[in-house]
Design a protein around this motif. Structure first.
Motif, PDB file in Angstrom:
ATOM      1  N   PRO A 144       0.785  -1.246   0.000  1.00 42.32           N
ATOM      2  CA  PRO A 144       0.000   0.000   0.000  1.00 42.32           C
ATOM      3  C   PRO A 144       0.812   1.290   0.000  1.00 42.32           C
ATOM      4  CG  PRO A 144       0.185  -0.787   2.241  1.00 42.32           C
ATOM      5  CD  PRO A 144       0.951  -1.765   1.373  1.00 42.32           C
ATOM      6  N   HIS A 145       2.119   1.224  -0.166  1.00 43.67           N
ATOM      7  CA  HIS A 145       2.955   2.425  -0.048  1.00 43.67           C
ATOM      8  C   HIS A 145       3.178   3.090  -1.416  1.00 43.67           C
ATOM      9  CE1 HIS A 145       3.936   1.363   4.161  1.00 43.67           C
ATOM     10  NE2 HIS A 145       3.932   0.121   3.722  1.00 43.67           N
ATOM     11  N   TYR A 146       2.115   3.234  -2.170  1.00 44.32           N
ATOM     12  CA  TYR A 146       2.242   3.582  -3.580  1.00 44.32           C
ATOM     13  C   TYR A 146       2.411   5.068  -3.858  1.00 44.32           C
ATOM     14  CZ  TYR A 146      -2.826   3.926  -2.671  1.00 44.32           C
ATOM     15  OH  TYR A 146      -4.054   4.201  -2.139  1.00 44.32           O
ATOM     16  N   THR A 147       2.237   5.936  -2.883  1.00 48.60           N
ATOM     17  CA  THR A 147       2.373   7.370  -3.167  1.00 48.60           C
ATOM     18  C   THR A 147       3.825   7.814  -3.288  1.00 48.60           C
ATOM     19  OG1 THR A 147       2.144   7.860  -0.798  1.00 48.60           O
ATOM     20  CG2 THR A 147       0.155   8.019  -2.150  1.00 48.60           C
ATOM     21  N   LEU A 148       4.789   6.925  -3.034  1.00 51.21           N
ATOM     22  CA  LEU A 148       6.192   7.278  -3.236  1.00 51.21           C
ATOM     23  C   LEU A 148       6.602   7.235  -4.709  1.00 51.21           C
ATOM     24  CD1 LEU A 148       8.047   5.644  -0.190  1.00 51.21           C
ATOM     25  CD2 LEU A 148       7.917   8.067  -0.770  1.00 51.21           C
ATOM     26  N   ASP A 149       5.686   6.859  -5.566  1.00 53.97           N
ATOM     27  CA  ASP A 149       5.902   6.948  -7.013  1.00 53.97           C
ATOM     28  C   ASP A 149       5.029   8.091  -7.536  1.00 53.97           C
ATOM     29  OD1 ASP A 149       5.922   6.710  -9.787  1.00 53.97           O
ATOM     30  OD2 ASP A 149       5.867   4.510  -9.763  1.00 53.97           O
ATOM     31  N   PRO A 150       5.626   9.175  -8.017  1.00 54.60           N
ATOM     32  CA  PRO A 150       4.832  10.338  -8.448  1.00 54.60           C
ATOM     33  C   PRO A 150       3.929  10.049  -9.629  1.00 54.60           C
ATOM     34  CG  PRO A 150       7.123  10.576  -9.121  1.00 54.60           C
ATOM     35  CD  PRO A 150       7.079   9.398  -8.207  1.00 54.60           C
ATOM     36  N   SER A 211       8.393  -0.642   2.417  1.00 51.14           N
ATOM     37  CA  SER A 211       7.576   0.520   2.062  1.00 51.14           C
ATOM     38  C   SER A 211       8.165   1.345   0.922  1.00 51.14           C
ATOM     39  CB  SER A 211       7.384   1.411   3.296  1.00 51.14           C
ATOM     40  OG  SER A 211       8.594   1.639   3.962  1.00 51.14           O
ATOM     41  N   PHE A 212       9.276   0.910   0.348  1.00 46.01           N
ATOM     42  CA  PHE A 212       9.928   1.704  -0.698  1.00 46.01           C
ATOM     43  C   PHE A 212       9.850   1.059  -2.076  1.00 46.01           C
ATOM     44  CE2 PHE A 212      11.842   3.345   3.171  1.00 46.01           C
ATOM     45  CZ  PHE A 212      11.917   4.704   2.921  1.00 46.01           C
ATOM     46  N   ILE A 213       9.090  -0.027  -2.213  1.00 47.67           N
ATOM     47  CA  ILE A 213       9.105  -0.778  -3.464  1.00 47.67           C
ATOM     48  C   ILE A 213       8.650   0.059  -4.656  1.00 47.67           C
ATOM     49  CG2 ILE A 213       6.813  -1.745  -3.056  1.00 47.67           C
ATOM     50  CD1 ILE A 213       9.765  -3.409  -4.919  1.00 47.67           C
ATOM     51  N   MET A 283       5.414  11.072   5.066  1.00 51.62           N
ATOM     52  CA  MET A 283       4.236  11.614   4.416  1.00 51.62           C
ATOM     53  C   MET A 283       4.335  13.134   4.305  1.00 51.62           C
ATOM     54  SD  MET A 283       1.747   9.567   3.402  1.00 51.62           S
ATOM     55  CE  MET A 283       1.650   7.759   3.413  1.00 51.62           C
ATOM     56  N   THR A 284       3.581  13.683   3.369  1.00 55.88           N
ATOM     57  CA  THR A 284       3.482  15.132   3.229  1.00 55.88           C
ATOM     58  C   THR A 284       2.885  15.724   4.500  1.00 55.88           C
ATOM     59  OG1 THR A 284       3.052  14.808   0.870  1.00 55.88           O
ATOM     60  CG2 THR A 284       2.593  16.989   1.785  1.00 55.88           C
ATOM     61  N   SER A 285       3.433  16.841   4.948  1.00 53.33           N
ATOM     62  CA  SER A 285       2.925  17.491   6.154  1.00 53.33           C
ATOM     63  C   SER A 285       1.578  18.137   5.888  1.00 53.33           C
ATOM     64  CB  SER A 285       3.912  18.554   6.647  1.00 53.33           C
ATOM     65  OG  SER A 285       4.074  19.553   5.658  1.00 53.33           O
ATOM     66  N   VAL A 286       0.854  18.426   6.946  1.00 52.65           N
ATOM     67  CA  VAL A 286      -0.443  19.078   6.823  1.00 52.65           C
ATOM     68  C   VAL A 286      -0.252  20.426   6.113  1.00 52.65           C
ATOM     69  CG1 VAL A 286      -2.396  20.039   8.089  1.00 52.65           C
ATOM     70  CG2 VAL A 286      -1.287  17.950   8.907  1.00 52.65           C
ATOM     71  N   ASP A 287      -1.059  20.685   5.110  1.00 52.69           N
ATOM     72  CA  ASP A 287      -0.989  21.901   4.299  1.00 52.69           C
ATOM     73  C   ASP A 287       0.275  21.968   3.442  1.00 52.69           C
ATOM     74  OD1 ASP A 287      -3.414  22.821   5.297  1.00 52.69           O
ATOM     75  OD2 ASP A 287      -2.459  23.838   6.986  1.00 52.69           O
ATOM     76  N   GLY A 288       1.021  20.858   3.370  1.00 45.44           N
ATOM     77  CA  GLY A 288       2.233  20.841   2.564  1.00 45.44           C
ATOM     78  C   GLY A 288       1.949  20.470   1.110  1.00 45.44           C
ATOM     79  N   SER A 289       3.001  20.500   0.297  1.00 44.30           N
ATOM     80  CA  SER A 289       2.912  20.167  -1.123  1.00 44.30           C
ATOM     81  C   SER A 289       3.427  18.747  -1.341  1.00 44.30           C
ATOM     82  CB  SER A 289       3.728  21.159  -1.948  1.00 44.30           C
ATOM     83  OG  SER A 289       4.022  20.629  -3.229  1.00 44.30           O
ATOM     84  N   TYR A 290       2.641  17.933  -2.016  1.00 41.11           N
ATOM     85  CA  TYR A 290       3.046  16.566  -2.335  1.00 41.11           C
ATOM     86  C   TYR A 290       4.321  16.552  -3.174  1.00 41.11           C
ATOM     87  CZ  TYR A 290       2.825  12.012  -4.760  1.00 41.11           C
ATOM     88  OH  TYR A 290       3.116  10.772  -5.304  1.00 41.11           O
ATOM     89  N   LEU A 291       4.399  17.419  -4.172  1.00 41.19           N
ATOM     90  CA  LEU A 291       5.582  17.434  -5.036  1.00 41.19           C
ATOM     91  C   LEU A 291       6.812  17.938  -4.287  1.00 41.19           C
ATOM     92  CD1 LEU A 291       4.041  18.714  -8.407  1.00 41.19           C
ATOM     93  CD2 LEU A 291       4.558  16.363  -7.719  1.00 41.19           C
ATOM     94  N   ASP A 292       6.648  18.925  -3.409  1.00 38.89           N
ATOM     95  CA  ASP A 292       7.780  19.390  -2.601  1.00 38.89           C
ATOM     96  C   ASP A 292       8.248  18.287  -1.657  1.00 38.89           C
ATOM     97  OD1 ASP A 292       7.649  21.829  -3.832  1.00 38.89           O
ATOM     98  OD2 ASP A 292       6.716  22.885  -2.136  1.00 38.89           O
TER      99      ASP A 292
END
Length: 306
Positions: A144-150, A211-213, A283-292
């Motif tokens: 389930p750690h799929y958000t590490l791939d943009p 979690s890095f696959i 994970m991205t911080s609250v109010d943070g940018s996913y791309l940053d």
């Protein structure tokens, strides 16, 4: 004539008040979205707009496998217009309790506002055989750690635009435009990130948890081992000795680990092997940018591999 004019003015006034009230409702009816983790919250904000009301249940420094089911989270879910979850049993230990307690029919599993974003991507590491607790924290539906791939981030943004558009047809066009704008910015970043990581393709790494696959698969890194003997099981001395041996044999010089796991074992292994322990904000911080956030992750990994 005067009476007719007065009647007309009254009618016009009522219509004006009604239209103004309707516009006020339309403005106030912006979707309130609850996301289980920061990455999903940040992508949802990209789709809905920067001023959107987004609530994230898990703190960015908190392992999303384990979140306290606090009463205030139930209240957030009760008034949610949509719930975005990672799925694949990532939140299985705490989310079902909160959702049931919220008594919000729309966000119940299978409801129109329950959005499982794992359905929007190609899932990796789906077990082919029987899965039981003796195997550790194995996810029957896949990793389930799929958000590490943009690239998955782009798929999720487009999927959310479609789902939000169903809930709010008046905002559909805006959501789709926002998702495409995000996709263009993400694609530009992906080109730069792949160029940055190109010298490290084929490099062996060790990770703490599986979690890095999605990251290593995208960037063509080779995961030699995990510090956990099984997913979710703390490392023991015999397994640590085996990891050290494999790292020495393969000349592995980098360990990747999220910052919500204890770092003492990783530091010990790094000392014994001459490797570098790279701690990643998970994970991205609250109010943070996913791309940053991903930019910081990938630059940290590149630094650790250099």
């Amino acid at each position: 004539m005067g009476r007719a004019l007065r009647s007309l003015l009254v009618i016009v006034g009522i219509v004006f008040i009604s239209v103004t009230a309707a516009e006020r409702v339309a403005v106030c009816k912006a979707l309130h979205v609850v996301a289980t983790v920061g990455d999903l919250g940040a992508i949802a904000r990209e789709v809905l707009g920067r001023e959107a009301e987004i609530t994230v249940l898990a703190k960015p420094t908190q392992d999303p496998h384990f979140v306290d089911a606090r009463p205030n989270l139930v209240l957030e879910l009760n008034r949610a217009d949509a719930l975005c979850a990672m799925g694949l049993d990532y939140e299985i230990g705490w989310l079902p309790v909160l959702v049931r307690g919220a008594r919000n029919p729309a966000i119940q599993l299978g409801g129109p506002a329950y959005i499982d974003t794992s359905t929007m991507i190609s899932v990796l590491e789906v077990p082919s055989g029987r899965v039981d607790r003796s195997m550790g924290d194995i996810h029957p539906g896949g990793n389930p750690h799929y958000t590490l791939d943009p690239r998955n981030g782009i798929r999720i943004a487009r999927g959310l635009a479609e789902r939000f558009g169903r809930l709010d047809p008046a905002g559909r066009a805006s959501y789709e435009r926002n998702a495409e704008d995000f996709a263009k910015r993400a694609e530009t970043k992906i080109v730069a990130w792949e160029r940055l990581m190109a010298p490290h393709r084929g490099t062996a790494v060790v990770t703490y948890h599986k979690s890095f696959i999605y990251l290593t698969n995208w960037l063509d890194l080779v995961e030699v081992d995990q510090i956990e003997p099984k997913p979710g099981i703390p490392p023991n001395p015999s397994h640590v000795a085996e990891v050290i041996g494999r790292m020495r044999d393969r000349k592995v010089r980098t360990i990747l680990q999220e910052n919500w796991y204890p770092s003492n074992t990783g530091q010990l292994i790094a000392q014994q092997t001459g490797a570098r322990l790279v701690l990643i904000e998970g994970m991205t911080s609250v109010d943070g940018s996913y791309l940053d956030h991903l930019d910081a992750v990938i630059r940290a990994v590149a630094g650790g591999l250099s």
